[in-house]
Design a protein around this motif. Structure first.
Motif, PDB file in Angstrom:
ATOM      1  N   SER A   1       0.822  -1.210   0.000  1.00  0.00           N
ATOM      2  CA  SER A   1       0.000   0.000   0.000  1.00  0.00           C
ATOM      3  C   SER A   1       0.854   1.257   0.000  1.00  0.00           C
ATOM      4  O   SER A   1       0.553   2.221  -0.705  1.00  0.00           O
ATOM      5  CB  SER A   1      -0.918  -0.012   1.224  1.00  0.00           C
ATOM      6  OG  SER A   1      -1.676   1.173   1.300  1.00  0.00           O
TER       7      SER A   1
ATOM      8  N   LYS B   1       2.494   2.048  -3.423  1.00  0.00           N
ATOM      9  CA  LYS B   1       1.548   2.508  -4.436  1.00  0.00           C
ATOM     10  C   LYS B   1       0.808   3.774  -4.000  1.00  0.00           C
ATOM     11  O   LYS B   1      -0.070   4.251  -4.726  1.00  0.00           O
ATOM     12  CB  LYS B   1       0.534   1.404  -4.735  1.00  0.00           C
ATOM     13  CG  LYS B   1       1.162   0.134  -5.305  1.00  0.00           C
ATOM     14  CD  LYS B   1       0.122  -0.904  -5.646  1.00  0.00           C
ATOM     15  CE  LYS B   1      -0.710  -0.477  -6.832  1.00  0.00           C
ATOM     16  NZ  LYS B   1      -1.641  -1.539  -7.279  1.00  0.00           N
TER      17      LYS B   1
ATOM     18  N   ASN C   1      -0.377   7.546  -3.179  1.00  0.00           N
ATOM     19  CA  ASN C   1      -0.278   8.820  -3.898  1.00  0.00           C
ATOM     20  C   ASN C   1       0.486   9.869  -3.104  1.00  0.00           C
ATOM     21  O   ASN C   1       0.842  10.919  -3.639  1.00  0.00           O
ATOM     22  CB  ASN C   1      -1.681   9.349  -4.220  1.00  0.00           C
ATOM     23  CG  ASN C   1      -2.387   8.497  -5.265  1.00  0.00           C
ATOM     24  OD1 ASN C   1      -1.748   7.963  -6.172  1.00  0.00           O
ATOM     25  ND2 ASN C   1      -3.697   8.361  -5.127  1.00  0.00           N
TER      26      ASN C   1
ATOM     27  N   ARG D   1       5.646   7.117   0.293  1.00  0.00           N
ATOM     28  CA  ARG D   1       6.514   6.308  -0.553  1.00  0.00           C
ATOM     29  C   ARG D   1       7.980   6.506  -0.179  1.00  0.00           C
ATOM     30  O   ARG D   1       8.753   5.538  -0.119  1.00  0.00           O
ATOM     31  CB  ARG D   1       6.304   6.681  -2.026  1.00  0.00           C
ATOM     32  CG  ARG D   1       4.877   6.460  -2.522  1.00  0.00           C
ATOM     33  CD  ARG D   1       4.830   6.378  -4.032  1.00  0.00           C
ATOM     34  NE  ARG D   1       5.367   7.542  -4.697  1.00  0.00           N
ATOM     35  CZ  ARG D   1       4.649   8.608  -5.056  1.00  0.00           C
ATOM     36  NH1 ARG D   1       3.345   8.643  -4.771  1.00  0.00           N
ATOM     37  NH2 ARG D   1       5.190   9.622  -5.688  1.00  0.00           N
TER      38      ARG D   1
ATOM     39  N   ARG E   1       6.116   6.046  -8.090  1.00  0.00           N
ATOM     40  CA  ARG E   1       5.244   4.937  -7.715  1.00  0.00           C
ATOM     41  C   ARG E   1       5.672   3.678  -8.471  1.00  0.00           C
ATOM     42  O   ARG E   1       6.115   3.746  -9.614  1.00  0.00           O
ATOM     43  CB  ARG E   1       3.778   5.256  -8.026  1.00  0.00           C
ATOM     44  CG  ARG E   1       3.167   6.262  -7.071  1.00  0.00           C
ATOM     45  CD  ARG E   1       1.687   6.425  -7.314  1.00  0.00           C
ATOM     46  NE  ARG E   1       1.389   6.925  -8.647  1.00  0.00           N
ATOM     47  CZ  ARG E   1       0.699   6.265  -9.562  1.00  0.00           C
ATOM     48  NH1 ARG E   1       0.263   5.047  -9.303  1.00  0.00           N
ATOM     49  NH2 ARG E   1       0.460   6.798 -10.745  1.00  0.00           N
TER      50      ARG E   1
ATOM     51  N   ASP F   1       5.396   0.052 -10.448  1.00  0.00           N
ATOM     52  CA  ASP F   1       4.562  -0.426 -11.541  1.00  0.00           C
ATOM     53  C   ASP F   1       4.431  -1.941 -11.430  1.00  0.00           C
ATOM     54  O   ASP F   1       5.375  -2.631 -11.032  1.00  0.00           O
ATOM     55  CB  ASP F   1       5.203  -0.033 -12.878  1.00  0.00           C
ATOM     56  CG  ASP F   1       4.332  -0.398 -14.064  1.00  0.00           C
ATOM     57  OD1 ASP F   1       3.104  -0.265 -13.947  1.00  0.00           O
ATOM     58  OD2 ASP F   1       4.887  -0.806 -15.102  1.00  0.00           O
TER      59      ASP F   1
ATOM     60  N   ALA G   1       2.886  -4.008  -9.404  1.00  0.00           N
ATOM     61  CA  ALA G   1       3.128  -4.582  -8.076  1.00  0.00           C
ATOM     62  C   ALA G   1       2.241  -5.807  -7.872  1.00  0.00           C
ATOM     63  O   ALA G   1       1.054  -5.813  -8.189  1.00  0.00           O
ATOM     64  CB  ALA G   1       2.861  -3.540  -7.001  1.00  0.00           C
TER      65      ALA G   1
ATOM     66  N   PHE H   1       7.682  -5.895  -8.146  1.00  0.00           N
ATOM     67  CA  PHE H   1       7.241  -4.705  -8.867  1.00  0.00           C
ATOM     68  C   PHE H   1       8.356  -4.260  -9.797  1.00  0.00           C
ATOM     69  O   PHE H   1       9.469  -4.808  -9.766  1.00  0.00           O
ATOM     70  CB  PHE H   1       6.869  -3.565  -7.904  1.00  0.00           C
ATOM     71  CG  PHE H   1       7.967  -3.155  -6.950  1.00  0.00           C
ATOM     72  CD1 PHE H   1       8.892  -2.202  -7.300  1.00  0.00           C
ATOM     73  CD2 PHE H   1       8.057  -3.733  -5.695  1.00  0.00           C
ATOM     74  CE1 PHE H   1       9.903  -1.813  -6.428  1.00  0.00           C
ATOM     75  CE2 PHE H   1       9.060  -3.367  -4.810  1.00  0.00           C
ATOM     76  CZ  PHE H   1       9.976  -2.403  -5.174  1.00  0.00           C
TER      77      PHE H   1
ATOM     78  N   ARG I   1      10.434  -0.797 -11.121  1.00  0.00           N
ATOM     79  CA  ARG I   1      10.716   0.580 -10.747  1.00  0.00           C
ATOM     80  C   ARG I   1      11.872   1.097 -11.599  1.00  0.00           C
ATOM     81  O   ARG I   1      12.927   0.467 -11.677  1.00  0.00           O
ATOM     82  CB  ARG I   1      11.083   0.651  -9.260  1.00  0.00           C
ATOM     83  CG  ARG I   1      11.508   2.014  -8.789  1.00  0.00           C
ATOM     84  CD  ARG I   1      11.903   1.975  -7.306  1.00  0.00           C
ATOM     85  NE  ARG I   1      12.601   3.186  -6.953  1.00  0.00           N
ATOM     86  CZ  ARG I   1      13.909   3.381  -7.161  1.00  0.00           C
ATOM     87  NH1 ARG I   1      14.619   2.434  -7.714  1.00  0.00           N
ATOM     88  NH2 ARG I   1      14.470   4.517  -6.829  1.00  0.00           N
TER      89      ARG I   1
ATOM     90  N   GLU J   1       1.653   1.461 -15.910  1.00  0.00           N
ATOM     91  CA  GLU J   1       0.695   1.901 -14.907  1.00  0.00           C
ATOM     92  C   GLU J   1       1.004   3.287 -14.368  1.00  0.00           C
ATOM     93  O   GLU J   1       0.103   4.046 -14.014  1.00  0.00           O
ATOM     94  CB  GLU J   1       0.662   0.908 -13.743  1.00  0.00           C
ATOM     95  CG  GLU J   1       0.122  -0.462 -14.120  1.00  0.00           C
ATOM     96  CD  GLU J   1       0.104  -1.409 -12.942  1.00  0.00           C
ATOM     97  OE1 GLU J   1       0.377  -0.957 -11.812  1.00  0.00           O
ATOM     98  OE2 GLU J   1      -0.178  -2.602 -13.147  1.00  0.00           O
ATOM     99  N   THR J   2       2.273   3.646 -14.294  1.00  0.00           N
ATOM    100  CA  THR J   2       2.647   4.913 -13.666  1.00  0.00           C
ATOM    101  C   THR J   2       2.192   6.128 -14.455  1.00  0.00           C
ATOM    102  O   THR J   2       1.955   7.190 -13.881  1.00  0.00           O
ATOM    103  CB  THR J   2       4.175   4.969 -13.478  1.00  0.00           C
ATOM    104  OG1 THR J   2       4.812   4.680 -14.725  1.00  0.00           O
ATOM    105  CG2 THR J   2       4.621   3.975 -12.428  1.00  0.00           C
TER     106      THR J   2
END
Length: 313
Positions: free
Chosen positions: A62, A65, A67, A72, A101, A103, A105, A124, A126, A271-272
């Motif tokens: 969590s 990912k 915001n 993070r 963030r 990607d 994951a 994930f 990165r 996704e990012t």
């Protein structure tokens, strides 16, 4: 005279009130400091340092990912700036102000050792590099065992096959097979490293060279850039059976090949940024024809329980 006495009385009352307030504040602060020190001492005695454990792997997922940049950033710091584990290189300065963030994951629970509890693997991507975090549940919480990454020079994003979980030594117990590749405009190398969780630590127990592509010595024709010496290995995992230890059977062929055609393109979703991307495949993905067969060899690796690794038979 009366006015002087009233002023003195007010001064005394204010002084006493202020002194009492200071003493109360000092007592409260001392209570919290003592409680914090006592908690730290208790954690030190039990080995349960809060910084070293997580409540659940889902907590890590969590945060990566999230915001919120600060969330993070703090989680990356806890994961990758840990001197007590073998970890991947982490460019903290790059993430100091705005960590990206993650990607793709994914969190899964698997059996990595002979213990009763399942381990957790969080993977994930990165900065276009795949990462795997391995967590083990202990009395204090979930501990980060290892942070793995892979350098994939000529492989296509998002690196679906960089990590697999075969059952090699014992049924129901998984190992980690990690692939990495490197190369340049004329050569290519791909290896597979086999990792096993041993006594709470992730250790490499075998390494297999899956493919090598190199220029042909003393070849000077105009098509020299397409003609290569290629070695490729196929391997089979055989579990322990009838008192026989686990084995890895490796068959390697060597050949001279000529690559044909042009490099194709492939698309992927990121996704990012929420968009499709298109890239050209690398030269080693082109089809090829065999010019000359150079030979074949067999190799047998056997699990050594005493050494805790695979050795040549």
């Amino acid at each position: 005279m009366f006015r002087w006495k009233s002023r003195a009385a007010v001064f005394v009352v204010c002084f006493v009130t202020g002194l009492v307030a200071v003493l109360v504040c000092a007592a409260v602060i001392n209570h919290f400091v003592s409680k914090h020190r006592g908690l730290e001492a208790q954690q030190a005695q039990t080995g349960c340092l809060a910084e070293s454990y997580f409540n659940q792997p889902e907590e890590v997922l969590s945060a990566l990912k999230s915001n919120e940049v600060s969330v993070r950033r703090e989680m990356f710091r806890r994961l990758f700036l840990t001197p007590t584990i073998k970890t991947v290189y982490y460019d903290y300065e790059r993430d100091l102000n705005y960590p990206e963030r993650v990607d793709r994951a994914r969190l899964e629970y698997v059996q990595l050792d002979e213990g009763s509890e399942l381990e957790a693997i969080l993977t994930f991507v990165r900065f276009e590099h795949p990462v795997a975090l391995v967590f083990k549940k202990e009395s204090c919480g979930w501990r980060l065992v290892a942070a793995l990454s892979s350098w994939l020079r000529f492989d296509d994003y998002p690196y679906e096959n960089w990590l697999s979980l075969p059952e090699i030594i014992f049924p129901g117990v998984h190992e980690l097979l990690v692939r990495e590749s490197t190369g340049d405009a004329t050569s290519y190398l791909r290896k597979a490293q086999l990792m096993k969780l041993i006594n709470g630590s992730l250790e490499q127990v075998a390494e297999i060279t899956e493919e090598t592509v190199n220029p042909v010595d003393d070849y000077r024709n105009q098509d020299w850039s397409d003609v290569k010496r290629r070695q490729a290995s196929r391997y089979t995992f055989l579990q322990a059976k009838n008192a026989q230890p686990a084995r890895i059977e490796i068959e390697t062929i060597a050949e001279i090949v000529k690559y044909q055609g042009t490099m194709q393109t492939y698309t992927y979703w990121l996704e990012t940024d929420g968009a499709w991307h298109a890239l050209r495949k690398n030269w080693n993905e082109r089809p090829f024809d065999r010019i000359k067969f150079l030979g074949r060899r067999q190799e047998h690796l056997v699990w050594d329980e005493r050494e805790k690794k695979f050795v040549n038979e």
